[in-house]
Write an enzyme that holds these catalytic residues in place. Structure first.
Site, short mmCIF file in Angstrom:
data_model
loop_
_atom_site.label_atom_id
_atom_site.label_comp_id
_atom_site.label_asym_id
_atom_site.label_seq_id
_atom_site.Cartn_x
_atom_site.Cartn_y
_atom_site.Cartn_z
N HIS A 201 72.44 -9.81 -0.38
CA HIS A 201 73.20 -11.36 -0.77
C HIS A 201 73.93 -10.89 0.46
CE1 HIS A 201 72.56 -9.69 -5.24
NE2 HIS A 201 72.81 -11.55 -5.31
N ASP A 275 64.52 -17.21 -4.19
CA ASP A 275 65.67 -16.23 -4.77
C ASP A 275 66.51 -17.02 -3.87
OD1 ASP A 275 67.21 -14.88 -5.75
OD2 ASP A 275 66.65 -12.75 -4.24
#
Length: 498
Positions: A201, A275
């Site tokens: 992230h 993702d």
């Protein structure tokens, strides 16, 4: 049908349940003007940013579940082709939505002692049924990552463990349970995010391993699933130079990794989903809006998750791809929608949950995974000490007296007079940030107590947090309970002390 309309079916941008009316209308605009294929629901922008901003708290909001259902109905009404609704719910709807059934973490299910595959399949099935009744077609789970790096900041409790064979069997069992419930599922994060020390992230993790090492560990659960007909795999944002000709390119945008290795060499014939494309491991690579989406599509992704540039992405892909390729991907997505019953989209009523049944399942599971992982416990000795007022008890990181302490129901002595002490630790967070939310002063107190007199540690929560409690051999015994659910607290006291 226009090429752009076919390409639009690949897009599943983020939809936030708690958001402004202006943002809800922006999603409606994407549905009407861009004709997107699906939506991936998240709780709120605040919770989605928690990873970026190193926060783990949750918003105090009410009616999340009811809001979700009303938004699904609202958005489905506007879409010419019914939307594929997905959620990232690794331990059930509760991962994103309060007051819905929460199931044990993957790390907990990995500790099941008997009939693990059957139990994990049952959990996948129950989870899937909760979602199906709520208008959700696809769960972006389970993790098939092998958690071999105990300092991994992003996988940890989300993995079934550090043994590739076990991870292969249990991730496939979870997948199979969801499929049995009639929803889609996907193994993630290909080629394997378990042995990384960077949170994707926030940045790009790079995995320096040879292809042989990767095949024996990271790739094994995915190959196991492919050999058994898994229909969807999510590709992660991590670089694996051994698989991409020495380049530090994220797997999610690597044609060598997705098209050549996954689809070619490993024989995967299902759908590949990216993702989240807003994650910093990839989001900062291409400043031109739409370029990242094209790179992901060109690499071999069929569904693009959490794109921040839908309109530009559709245009860029349409310009660069052939009619034939657009047809192929469109057909794959339409087949998936038919298989998952998306095309029979109808108005969803807010479902109710059978909480008694859920509680019974939690209890059955807890009896199977709560374990003494070090030393041994003599219940008669504890009863005798309690009777003589020589047994102490203390619990940590709780606001009020726990269900566990009430269940124990043993007379306890002040710590300084006790000959033996039961220490119950309720780990505040399942994420590894800031020592899983545990305060250093209390951790030091636990370690000092363990050295000063015989102590039995009962650990409720992520077992990876045990490393902060000092040397386990300083305790007389260690009970690992894995979760803090009330049912687990009840089982913990029954199994070990009575």
């Amino acid at each position: 049908m226009l090429k752009t309309q076919k390409i639009a079916q690949c897009f599943s941008p983020a939809a936030f349940i708690h958001d402004s009316e202006e943002n809800y209308q922006a999603i409606e605009k994407l549905i009407q003007e861009q004709e997107i294929g699906g939506l991936t629901f998240f709780h709120s922008r605040h919770s989605a940013a928690a990873n970026f901003e190193k926060r783990a708290e949750t918003l105090d909001v009410s009616g999340t579940f009811e809001k979700l259902i009303s938004l699904i109905n609202r958005y489905q009404k506007l879409s010419k082709i019914p939307l594929l609704i997905s959620v990232d719910g690794e331990y059930g709807l509760a991962m994103r939505i309060e007051k819905t059934p929460q199931y044990p973490f993957a790390i907990t299910l990995g500790a099941l002692k008997k009939d693990a595959e059957q139990w994990v399949e049952e959990v996948g099935y129950r989870m899937g049924m909760d979602m199906k009744r709520s208008g959700i077609h696809l769960n972006l789970a389970p993790c098939a990552d092998v958690n071999t790096n105990s300092n991994n900041p992003v996988i940890g409790y989300r993995s079934f463990g550090d043994d590739p064979e076990k991870v292969a069997k249990l991730s496939f069992a979870a997948y199979s349970g969801m499929k049995k419930a009639g929803i889609g599922a996907c193994l993630k994060h290909f080629p394997g995010h378990g042995d990384t020390a960077v949170d994707s992230h926030l940045g790009l993790p790079i995995l320096h391993k040879s292809k042989e090492e990767l095949e024996a560990e990271e790739l094994l659960p995915f190959q196991y699933g492919i050999d058994r007909g898994v229909e969807m795999i999510m590709v992660g944002h991590l670089a694996v130079p051994a698989l991409t000709g020495g380049k530090d390119i994220p797997a999610s945008i690597s044609r060598a990794l997705i098209t050549d290795l996954l689809k070619g060499e490993m024989g995967f014939q299902g759908l590949v989903i990216s993702d989240a494309l807003n994650m910093k491991a990839v989001a900062n690579l291409y400043p031109e809006p739409g370029e990242l989406e094209w790179q992901a599509f060109h690499a071999g992704n069929d569904i693009l998750c959490f794109s921040d540039h839908v309109k530009e992405g559709i245009q860029k892909i349409s310009q660069n791809t052939s009619e034939e390729e657009a047809d192929l991907v469109f057909q794959k997505i339409m087949d998936l929608k038919k298989r998952l019953g998306v095309m029979e989209s109808k108005n969803i009523e807010v479902p109710t949950f059978d909480w008694d049944q859920h509680s019974r399942l939690q209890k059955d599971l807890a009896k199977n995974y709560v374990s003494v992982i070090f030393g041994e416990i003599n219940p008669e000795n504890l009863q005798a000490l309690a009777k003589d007022k020589k047994l102490g008890y203390r619990e940590y990181f709780t606001q009020n007296s726990s269900v566990f302490s009430q269940q124990l129901d043993l007379p306890v002595a002040p710590i300084e007079l006790a000959e033996k002490v039961i220490l119950a630790v309720f780990v505040p967070s399942h994420k590894s940030l800031n020592q899983f939310g545990m305060d250093q002063v209390e951790l030091d107190e636990i370690k000092a107590l363990a050295k000063s007199k015989p102590c039995i540690l009962v650990h409720f929560g992520n077992p990876l947090a045990l490393k902060h409690l000092g040397n386990l051999e300083d305790f007389e015994a260690v009970v690992c309970a894995y979760q803090g659910f009330e049912e687990v607290q009840e089982v913990g006291s029954i199994i070990n002390f009575n």
